[in-house]
Write an enzyme that holds these catalytic residues in place. Sequence first.
Site, short mmCIF file in Angstrom:
data_model
loop_
_atom_site.label_atom_id
_atom_site.label_comp_id
_atom_site.label_asym_id
_atom_site.label_seq_id
_atom_site.Cartn_x
_atom_site.Cartn_y
_atom_site.Cartn_z
N PHE A 38 0.86 -1.19 0.00
CA PHE A 38 0.00 0.00 0.00
C PHE A 38 0.89 1.24 0.00
CE2 PHE A 38 -1.32 -3.39 2.92
CZ PHE A 38 -2.00 -4.11 1.95
N ASP A 77 4.57 -5.50 3.62
CA ASP A 77 4.06 -4.16 3.92
C ASP A 77 3.93 -3.94 5.42
OD1 ASP A 77 2.38 -1.65 2.75
OD2 ASP A 77 1.48 -2.39 4.60
N ASP A 99 1.92 4.41 0.59
CA ASP A 99 1.56 5.56 1.43
C ASP A 99 2.78 6.48 1.56
OD1 ASP A 99 3.21 3.99 2.94
OD2 ASP A 99 2.12 4.25 4.80
N1 LIG Z 1 1.51 0.80 3.87
C1 LIG Z 1 0.70 0.94 4.88
N2 LIG Z 1 0.22 2.17 5.20
C2 LIG Z 1 -0.60 2.27 6.24
C3 LIG Z 1 -0.97 1.19 7.03
C4 LIG Z 1 -1.84 1.68 8.01
C5 LIG Z 1 -2.51 0.97 9.14
N3 LIG Z 1 -2.71 -0.40 8.95
C6 LIG Z 1 -3.20 -1.13 10.08
C7 LIG Z 1 -3.41 -2.51 9.74
C8 LIG Z 1 -2.70 -3.36 10.51
C9 LIG Z 1 -1.83 -2.65 11.37
O1 LIG Z 1 -1.91 -3.19 12.68
C10 LIG Z 1 -2.24 -1.19 11.22
O2 LIG Z 1 -2.91 -0.70 12.32
C11 LIG Z 1 -1.95 3.05 7.78
N4 LIG Z 1 -1.19 3.37 6.74
C12 LIG Z 1 -0.87 4.67 6.17
O3 LIG Z 1 0.24 5.17 6.90
C13 LIG Z 1 0.16 6.58 6.98
C14 LIG Z 1 -0.15 6.95 8.38
O4 LIG Z 1 0.96 7.11 9.09
P1 LIG Z 1 0.85 7.90 10.49
O5 LIG Z 1 0.62 9.34 10.12
O6 LIG Z 1 2.13 7.62 11.16
O7 LIG Z 1 -0.31 7.26 11.21
C15 LIG Z 1 -1.05 6.99 6.13
O8 LIG Z 1 -0.68 7.18 4.79
C16 LIG Z 1 -1.91 5.75 6.27
O9 LIG Z 1 -2.87 5.70 5.24
C17 LIG Z 1 -0.46 -0.11 6.70
O10 LIG Z 1 -0.73 -1.13 7.32
N5 LIG Z 1 0.38 -0.15 5.62
#
Ligand SMILES: Nc1nc2c(c(CN[C@H]3C=C[C@H](O)[C@@H]3O)cn2[C@@H]2O[C@H](COP(=O)(O)O)[C@@H](O)[C@H]2O)c(=O)[nH]1
Length: 369
Positions: free
Chosen positions: A276, A346, A278
């Site tokens: 994903f 990821d 991000d």
């Molecule tokens: N690649 C990727 N990006 C992810 C996540 C997640 C949350 N996944 C949940 C699922 C299982 C886990 O236990 C997590 O709780 C959020 N994001 C992205 O990160 C950024 C937020 O950053 P910060 O501002 O620091 O919170 C924002 O772009 C957000 O859209 C992920 O898993 N993978």
Amino acid sequence: MNILRIGKWVKRRKHWSVPCACRATRARKTQRRHQRYKLSYWLTLIKRVHHKGQFERERERGEMDEVRSTTAWVATHSSHVKIDSLEIEKVVHSMQGNIPVVEWDFEKIHYFDNGPLTVQYMFVLDALNFCFWPDKDLNYDHFAMGLKEALENDKSALDADRLQTYTGPELRKMLKWPRPLPSEEERVRLLHEVGQELERSFGGEAANLVKSSGNSAATLVKLIARHFPGFRDHALYKGRQIFLYKRAQIFVADLWGAFKGNGFGNFDDVNSITIFADYIVPAVLRQLGVLKYSSALCKMVDSDMEIVPGTEEEVELRACSIHAVEKMRELIKKKFGKQVLSIEIDLWLWSYGVRIPTLPHHRTLSIYY
Ligand SMILES: Nc1nc2c(c(CN[C@H]3C=C[C@H](O)[C@@H]3O)cn2[C@@H]2O[C@H](COP(=O)(O)O)[C@@H](O)[C@H]2O)c(=O)[nH]1
């Protein structure tokens, strides 16, 4: 005269009988052809109905491969970001092909009741899962926990009709956030969009959306993109359309993680999902040495300068991250014979990245990530 006439008549009869016989034969042949055609038509139809799910899935998988193929194209035409294959090798060898296992919800912040309400929760959460950085005190956890608490206090808080009525201040209140949220108007608009379309096409329930995917991750992503414009995460790059689908794919991964691959999280093709893209994962890949930025881009990222959405820099950061992880997977398979999911890589990269608050990441105002 009579004889002549009779002769002519016989001649004519002969003449007639030939085409008559031909017509009959032709008719029989046509009938047989029609029967054969009918049979093969029905056989094809039966086969089609029987394998419809499979056909559909193969087609959707082809479309899912668009994320892989279009981001690979960006990586080969990239001007500001490069993938360092040697560094990928180093990373893979240093771990002996074993990706550190990170448990989904390692933070213990998500709502889970093993049923359709969890699906509704995850879908609403992923509709809002973007761009937290403009408020330096805000992050993903606030949304995950805020929506969880709202549901625990009121099981109807995320019902489709309620989603359509929330205002900015109400959303803020629900999340217990003391000031306007970043892109608050957009967040509210997306909530309304989700509520309206769930009501219009899925009986108000995200669980029905998931059910209609027939256990296919690729079909689910496609369905989401088709029905919910806010999830159509794509960009134009050097004249081409590039597909990234961050929030649609993360929804699949969240279901898979939350339900541990069962029930609403059971997908036959979970390996069709990429990472994903991000703003955390590109930063981690850069720290690992896997992504190399141009000096101009280094300056932009390190000085927190905003990068305009849709610019080459932004698209390359995201697309090269996806492609680098695909290369990592391929190498693990080739060298160690292990099939690793992009979702697993990821979660490892992301959980690593969010633990380093000082990690410089790119800043783009976007509703996609
Ligand atoms: N690649 C990727 N990006 C992810 C996540 C997640 C949350 N996944 C949940 C699922 C299982 C886990 O236990 C997590 O709780 C959020 N994001 C992205 O990160 C950024 C937020 O950053 P910060 O501002 O620091 O919170 C924002 O772009 C957000 O859209 C992920 O898993 N993978």
